[in-house]
Design an enzyme around this catalytic site. Sequence first.
Site, PDB file in Angstrom:
ATOM      1  N   GLY A  73      -4.575  34.456 -34.346  1.00  0.00           N
ATOM      2  CA  GLY A  73      -4.397  35.666 -33.545  1.00  0.00           C
ATOM      3  C   GLY A  73      -3.057  36.310 -33.819  1.00  0.00           C
ATOM      4  O   GLY A  73      -2.953  37.529 -33.985  1.00  0.00           O
ATOM      5  N   TYR A  95     -23.402  17.761 -20.292  1.00  0.00           N
ATOM      6  CA  TYR A  95     -22.292  18.379 -21.029  1.00  0.00           C
ATOM      7  C   TYR A  95     -21.922  17.606 -22.285  1.00  0.00           C
ATOM      8  O   TYR A  95     -21.755  16.386 -22.269  1.00  0.00           O
ATOM      9  CB  TYR A  95     -21.060  18.486 -20.127  1.00  0.00           C
ATOM     10  CG  TYR A  95     -19.874  19.169 -20.788  1.00  0.00           C
ATOM     11  CD1 TYR A  95     -19.865  20.538 -20.971  1.00  0.00           C
ATOM     12  CD2 TYR A  95     -18.783  18.431 -21.241  1.00  0.00           C
ATOM     13  CE1 TYR A  95     -18.792  21.182 -21.581  1.00  0.00           C
ATOM     14  CE2 TYR A  95     -17.699  19.056 -21.849  1.00  0.00           C
ATOM     15  CZ  TYR A  95     -17.717  20.439 -22.021  1.00  0.00           C
ATOM     16  OH  TYR A  95     -16.658  21.063 -22.626  1.00  0.00           O
TER      17      TYR A  95
END
Length: 320
Positions: A46, A196
């Site tokens: 980023g 999960y």
Amino acid sequence: MGMLSLVTGWPGPSGFGSASTSEQVTEGIDASKLTAIVTGGASGIGLETARVLALRGAHIIIAARNMEAASNAKAQILEKIPKARVDTIKLDLSSLKSVRAFADEFLSMDLPLNLLINNAGIMFCPFQLSEDGIELQFATNYLGHFLLTNLLLEKMKSTAKSTGIEGRIVNLSSIAHHHTYKKGICFEQLNDPTIYSDKKAYGQSKLASILHTKELSRRLREEGANITVNSVHPGLIMTNLMRHSLCFMKMLKVFSYMCWKTVPQGAATTCFVATNPSLEGVTAEYFSDCNEEKTYVLARDEKLAKDLWEFSEKLVQSAQ
């Protein structure tokens, strides 16, 4: 591009490949008329994306959860590019309240918006719920960006219309979208800790990013809006994203070291898709190593994309 191209760095049809860097793919690009938001722009790919877009003249908004890191990132960019235009705004993508606050603050600045780089993310974290009660990887990697994009879309449309410059949205996905739950998106069991899997949940969030790309592209095409939406796989890069699986990733790197990229190589596909003039009008595609690639079959499921959009709208509305 295939394993051989990945390892050798041989360029594909675009003229670029896995060895290309963010500066190489933007060489000669004049981005001085562009304003870009880069989420997660304080570190990793980023930050590299923000730096290179600033180097090419764009006005950069670094959106980050950690404002100290964002300030340091801004200082790093200005040290290398003294004339760079860089602002920072707080954004915690796991909080829909924070996403709305970010959008309000950005819109109050009355700036144009040409590029939205939905880059920020987390990876392989233990089961957690966001403050809105949503599984954390889905909330951060996908749902926060879904809401952010929707809140900024009118600004992007008006900018494209008034300037005649095509708006571009780039969603950071991953090859990990191949490895998800059986049905792709666990609508009914999204927040169920008993099923999960940190890796499948990550894959689910990255599949969701591609499905978002497809459905948003379809809607924008129907409107005739001058905005494209594409998703990218940056490749394997050792960044802070790996912090929840550092030992696993270091072991993986030992056996697959030829497939790993540097940060400038990892940011190349994002920068290419955001700025290259050859991609004008190209939308709803998935890119890897600066070239179009085929996605997993679930990422091409139009009904799943529409169902996810409706599901996401309900989630963000319920959190108001």
